[in-house]
Design a protein around this motif. Structure first.
Motif, PDB file in Angstrom:
ATOM      1  N   VAL A 191       0.814  -1.333   0.114  1.00 11.48           N
ATOM      2  CA  VAL A 191       0.077  -0.139   0.103  1.00 11.48           C
ATOM      3  C   VAL A 191       0.966   0.955  -0.033  1.00 11.48           C
ATOM      4  O   VAL A 191       0.416   2.250  -0.599  1.00 11.48           O
ATOM      5  N   ARG A 192       2.286   1.252   0.345  1.00 10.80           N
ATOM      6  CA  ARG A 192       3.031   2.055   0.541  1.00 10.80           C
ATOM      7  C   ARG A 192       3.420   2.602  -1.016  1.00 10.80           C
ATOM      8  O   ARG A 192       3.818   3.802  -1.488  1.00 10.80           O
ATOM      9  N   LEU A 193       3.260   1.550  -1.791  1.00 10.86           N
ATOM     10  CA  LEU A 193       3.548   1.903  -3.231  1.00 10.86           C
ATOM     11  C   LEU A 193       2.351   2.008  -4.372  1.00 10.86           C
ATOM     12  O   LEU A 193       2.682   1.495  -5.401  1.00 10.86           O
ATOM     13  N   ALA A 194       1.398   1.922  -3.815  1.00 11.30           N
ATOM     14  CA  ALA A 194      -0.077   1.668  -4.312  1.00 11.30           C
ATOM     15  C   ALA A 194       0.072   2.652  -5.786  1.00 11.30           C
ATOM     16  O   ALA A 194      -0.475   2.018  -6.887  1.00 11.30           O
ATOM     17  N   PRO A 195       0.490   3.838  -5.727  1.00  7.38           N
ATOM     18  CA  PRO A 195       0.214   4.631  -7.029  1.00  7.38           C
ATOM     19  C   PRO A 195       1.111   3.775  -8.098  1.00  7.38           C
ATOM     20  O   PRO A 195       0.798   3.721  -9.180  1.00  7.38           O
ATOM     21  N   ARG A 196       2.385   3.302  -7.778  1.00 13.50           N
ATOM     22  CA  ARG A 196       3.162   2.663  -8.747  1.00 13.50           C
ATOM     23  C   ARG A 196       2.711   1.272  -9.033  1.00 13.50           C
ATOM     24  O   ARG A 196       2.828   0.848 -10.240  1.00 13.50           O
ATOM     25  N   LEU A 197       2.026   0.655  -8.204  1.00 16.64           N
ATOM     26  CA  LEU A 197       1.453  -0.649  -8.597  1.00 16.64           C
ATOM     27  C   LEU A 197       0.181  -0.588  -9.374  1.00 16.64           C
ATOM     28  O   LEU A 197       0.217  -1.386 -10.298  1.00 16.64           O
ATOM     29  N   GLU A 198      -0.585   0.518  -9.271  1.00 19.44           N
ATOM     30  CA  GLU A 198      -1.872   0.565 -10.069  1.00 19.44           C
ATOM     31  C   GLU A 198      -1.070   0.857 -11.566  1.00 19.44           C
ATOM     32  O   GLU A 198      -2.255   0.564 -12.347  1.00 19.44           O
ATOM     33  N   GLU A 199      -0.087   1.443 -11.745  1.00 22.82           N
ATOM     34  CA  GLU A 199       0.140   1.632 -13.163  1.00 22.82           C
ATOM     35  C   GLU A 199       0.365   0.174 -13.930  1.00 22.82           C
ATOM     36  O   GLU A 199       0.309   0.199 -15.073  1.00 22.82           O
ATOM     37  N   ALA A 200       0.497  -0.791 -13.101  1.00 17.82           N
ATOM     38  CA  ALA A 200       0.618  -2.170 -13.670  1.00 17.82           C
ATOM     39  C   ALA A 200      -0.674  -2.476 -14.497  1.00 17.82           C
ATOM     40  O   ALA A 200      -0.673  -3.440 -15.399  1.00 17.82           O
ATOM     41  N   SER A 201      -1.803  -1.679 -14.230  1.00 18.43           N
ATOM     42  CA  SER A 201      -3.060  -2.125 -15.012  1.00 18.43           C
ATOM     43  C   SER A 201      -2.806  -1.756 -16.394  1.00 18.43           C
ATOM     44  O   SER A 201      -3.729  -2.415 -17.199  1.00 18.43           O
ATOM     45  N   ALA A 202      -2.132  -0.927 -16.886  1.00 16.70           N
ATOM     46  CA  ALA A 202      -1.735  -0.390 -18.130  1.00 16.70           C
ATOM     47  C   ALA A 202      -0.627  -1.086 -18.810  1.00 16.70           C
ATOM     48  O   ALA A 202      -0.148  -0.620 -19.974  1.00 16.70           O
ATOM     49  N   MET A 203       0.086  -2.037 -18.232  1.00 16.97           N
ATOM     50  CA  MET A 203       1.233  -2.536 -18.780  1.00 16.97           C
ATOM     51  C   MET A 203       1.335  -3.872 -19.479  1.00 16.97           C
ATOM     52  O   MET A 203       0.026  -4.627 -19.331  1.00 16.97           O
ATOM     53  N   SER A 204       2.141  -4.364 -20.344  1.00 13.05           N
ATOM     54  CA  SER A 204       2.227  -5.664 -20.983  1.00 13.05           C
ATOM     55  C   SER A 204       2.289  -6.767 -19.799  1.00 13.05           C
ATOM     56  O   SER A 204       2.505  -6.302 -18.398  1.00 13.05           O
ATOM     57  N   SER A 205       2.080  -7.877 -19.857  1.00 12.66           N
ATOM     58  CA  SER A 205       2.042  -8.861 -19.045  1.00 12.66           C
ATOM     59  C   SER A 205       3.550  -9.079 -18.342  1.00 12.66           C
ATOM     60  O   SER A 205       3.535  -9.017 -16.939  1.00 12.66           O
ATOM     61  N   PRO A 206       4.369  -9.254 -18.960  1.00 16.34           N
ATOM     62  CA  PRO A 206       5.822  -9.124 -18.443  1.00 16.34           C
ATOM     63  C   PRO A 206       6.176  -8.038 -17.485  1.00 16.34           C
ATOM     64  O   PRO A 206       6.597  -8.319 -16.315  1.00 16.34           O
ATOM     65  N   ALA A 207       5.785  -6.705 -17.948  1.00 17.94           N
ATOM     66  CA  ALA A 207       6.010  -5.574 -17.356  1.00 17.94           C
ATOM     67  C   ALA A 207       5.171  -5.504 -15.971  1.00 17.94           C
ATOM     68  O   ALA A 207       5.813  -4.995 -14.865  1.00 17.94           O
ATOM     69  N   ALA A 208       3.820  -5.949 -16.129  1.00 16.49           N
ATOM     70  CA  ALA A 208       3.186  -5.735 -14.870  1.00 16.49           C
ATOM     71  C   ALA A 208       3.639  -6.783 -13.788  1.00 16.49           C
ATOM     72  O   ALA A 208       3.545  -6.514 -12.733  1.00 16.49           O
ATOM     73  N   PHE A 209       4.050  -8.160 -14.234  1.00 15.32           N
ATOM     74  CA  PHE A 209       4.640  -8.926 -13.114  1.00 15.32           C
ATOM     75  C   PHE A 209       5.768  -8.452 -12.511  1.00 15.32           C
ATOM     76  O   PHE A 209       5.650  -8.578 -11.463  1.00 15.32           O
ATOM     77  N   GLU A 210       6.681  -7.833 -13.388  1.00 18.06           N
ATOM     78  CA  GLU A 210       7.927  -7.359 -12.848  1.00 18.06           C
ATOM     79  C   GLU A 210       7.671  -6.199 -11.840  1.00 18.06           C
ATOM     80  O   GLU A 210       8.206  -6.077 -10.682  1.00 18.06           O
ATOM     81  N   ARG A 211       6.700  -5.424 -12.160  1.00 16.29           N
ATOM     82  CA  ARG A 211       6.175  -4.266 -11.355  1.00 16.29           C
ATOM     83  C   ARG A 211       5.753  -4.762  -9.931  1.00 16.29           C
ATOM     84  O   ARG A 211       6.442  -4.502  -8.768  1.00 16.29           O
ATOM     85  N   LEU A 212       4.983  -5.570  -9.881  1.00 18.28           N
ATOM     86  CA  LEU A 212       4.326  -6.060  -8.633  1.00 18.28           C
ATOM     87  C   LEU A 212       5.247  -6.901  -7.873  1.00 18.28           C
ATOM     88  O   LEU A 212       5.434  -6.638  -6.552  1.00 18.28           O
ATOM     89  N   MET A 213       6.218  -7.665  -8.388  1.00 17.96           N
ATOM     90  CA  MET A 213       7.166  -8.377  -7.975  1.00 17.96           C
ATOM     91  C   MET A 213       8.433  -7.705  -7.402  1.00 17.96           C
ATOM     92  O   MET A 213       9.397  -8.328  -6.604  1.00 17.96           O
ATOM     93  N   THR A 214       8.327  -6.306  -7.608  1.00 15.94           N
ATOM     94  CA  THR A 214       9.473  -5.717  -6.826  1.00 15.94           C
ATOM     95  C   THR A 214       9.213  -5.400  -5.348  1.00 15.94           C
ATOM     96  O   THR A 214       9.991  -5.188  -4.652  1.00 15.94           O
ATOM     97  N   VAL A 215       8.034  -5.747  -4.822  1.00 18.52           N
ATOM     98  CA  VAL A 215       7.487  -5.565  -3.544  1.00 18.52           C
ATOM     99  C   VAL A 215       7.968  -7.056  -2.910  1.00 18.52           C
ATOM    100  O   VAL A 215       7.429  -8.012  -3.261  1.00 18.52           O
ATOM    101  N   PRO A 216       8.837  -6.877  -1.808  1.00 21.20           N
ATOM    102  CA  PRO A 216       9.205  -8.385  -1.231  1.00 21.20           C
ATOM    103  C   PRO A 216       7.747  -8.735  -0.507  1.00 21.20           C
ATOM    104  O   PRO A 216       6.945  -8.025   0.229  1.00 21.20           O
ATOM    105  N   GLY A 217       7.691 -10.067  -0.838  1.00 23.43           N
ATOM    106  CA  GLY A 217       6.643 -10.956  -0.418  1.00 23.43           C
ATOM    107  C   GLY A 217       5.523 -11.087  -1.286  1.00 23.43           C
ATOM    108  O   GLY A 217       4.651 -11.999  -1.221  1.00 23.43           O
ATOM    109  N   ILE A 218       5.774 -10.433  -2.417  1.00 22.06           N
ATOM    110  CA  ILE A 218       4.850 -10.687  -3.539  1.00 22.06           C
ATOM    111  C   ILE A 218       5.693 -11.260  -4.672  1.00 22.06           C
ATOM    112  O   ILE A 218       6.587 -11.110  -5.221  1.00 22.06           O
ATOM    113  N   GLY A 219       5.036 -13.045  -4.782  1.00 24.30           N
ATOM    114  CA  GLY A 219       5.686 -13.585  -5.978  1.00 24.30           C
ATOM    115  C   GLY A 219       4.902 -13.876  -7.079  1.00 24.30           C
ATOM    116  O   GLY A 219       3.963 -13.046  -7.163  1.00 24.30           O
ATOM    117  N   VAL A 220       5.230 -14.959  -7.891  1.00 23.17           N
ATOM    118  CA  VAL A 220       4.419 -15.043  -8.906  1.00 23.17           C
ATOM    119  C   VAL A 220       3.105 -15.574  -8.697  1.00 23.17           C
ATOM    120  O   VAL A 220       2.072 -14.829  -9.618  1.00 23.17           O
TER     121      VAL A 220
END
Length: 303
Positions: A191-220
């Motif tokens: 939630v501290r990174l919510a604005p950047r994570l919300e950007e994943a909704s407009a990204m390609s699949s690989p880029a969206a996965f990469e964005r979300l998985m930059t958060v420790p504790g969020i895996g595949v």
């Protein structure tokens, strides 16, 4: 009770239960409700909280929606995407066999896209490494305790907390909800990174996965469960799921037990559409046989 209104006639068959089912978090989900022929759902949109009521008339194929709150116009604009208008099921070309027959008999099986990442990410984190019963119980507790009344005629439904409100949930309330410190910490980091994570909704699949998985504790697994809902990602496979590999392996080979690696090898011919294939397998009703006890609930509130 009128709210803002929209009527829409799609050029495909709409199955509300299947389109919106992935967004439902069990019976008594505080953000949704069902009624004959219709569904209510509350979202926290970029424009603010909104409640939408969607009904579909099988007689003429028309979908009617009414929405309330600051997010009403956003939700009505998003309605076609939410019900699968952006999906392209024809991209999956299957050879003759049971899966192609299921695909033919289920034209309403389309992947909807909410366009809201955090809406699906937080409950996905709560579902990590626990039973569905535990996760849904935690979701209900937290929403009833920290959610706010939904705008419109169904105030008993709840708006999910904002990022700031999630961050303010005390540690003992996570404990009361049955959420262990590891999952609670993952939610707080996200939630501290919510604005950047919300950007994943407009990204390609690989880029969206990469964005979300930059958060420790969020895996595949967590990223896939989120992007299936927020992006309608047809290729997001829930690798690491407790049952999925066995069900896929059994449906495609008759093998009772499969590893994630074996599942991915079986799905490789369908690259780009692997989640859709998993959904078709689910629609067949095929399930791998069970051996031994089920995963037992672990009540973290007792610790």
């Amino acid at each position: 009770m009128d709210g803002a209104q929209r009527r829409w006639r799609p050029d495909f068959e709409v199955d509300l239960a299947r389109a919106l089912g992935p967004l439902l978090r069990g019976g008594g989900d505080p953000v949704s409700a069902h009624e004959p022929g219709g569904v209510w759902r509350v979202f926290r949109t970029p424009a603010g909280p909104g409640t939408i009521r969607i009904t579909a008339r099988s007689a003429d194929g028309e979908v009617a929606a009414a929405a309330w709150g600051p997010g009403a116009d956003w939700l009505l604009e998003q309605l076609p995407a939410l019900l699968g208008a952006d999906d392209e099921p024809e991209r999956l070309v299957l050879p003759p066999g049971p899966l192609r027959e299921v695909q033919r008999r289920n034209p309403g099986l389309r992947l909807g896209r909410s366009g809201l990442v955090m809406d699906s990410l937080v409950p996905a984190v709560l579902e990590q490494k626990v039973t569905v019963t535990e996760a849904y119980r935690a979701w209900r507790y937290l929403l009833r305790r920290f959610g706010t009344p939904a705008p419109g005629p169904r105030p008993e439904l709840r708006v999910t907390p904002s990022a700031r409100q999630w961050a303010a949930v005390p540690s003992w309330e996570w404990h009361k909800a049955g959420v262990d410190p590891k999952r609670a910490a993952t939610v707080l980091r996200a939630v501290r990174l919510a604005p950047r994570l919300e950007e994943a909704s407009a990204m390609s699949s690989p880029a969206a996965f990469e964005r979300l998985m930059t958060v420790p504790g969020i895996g595949v697994w967590t990223a896939a469960e989120t992007l299936q809902r927020s992006n309608g990602d047809p290729d997001a496979v829930s690798v690491g799921d407790y049952h999925l590999a066995n069900h896929v392996g059994y449906a495609l080979t008759g093998r009772a037990r499969s590893t994630d690696e074996q599942m991915l090898a079986l799905l490789e011919p369908y690259a780009g559409q692997r989640h859709r294939v998993c959904q078709l397998i689910r629609a067949t009703g095929t399930r791998a046989p069970r051996f031994g006890p089920r995963l037992a609930p672990n009540d973290h509130r007792r610790r």
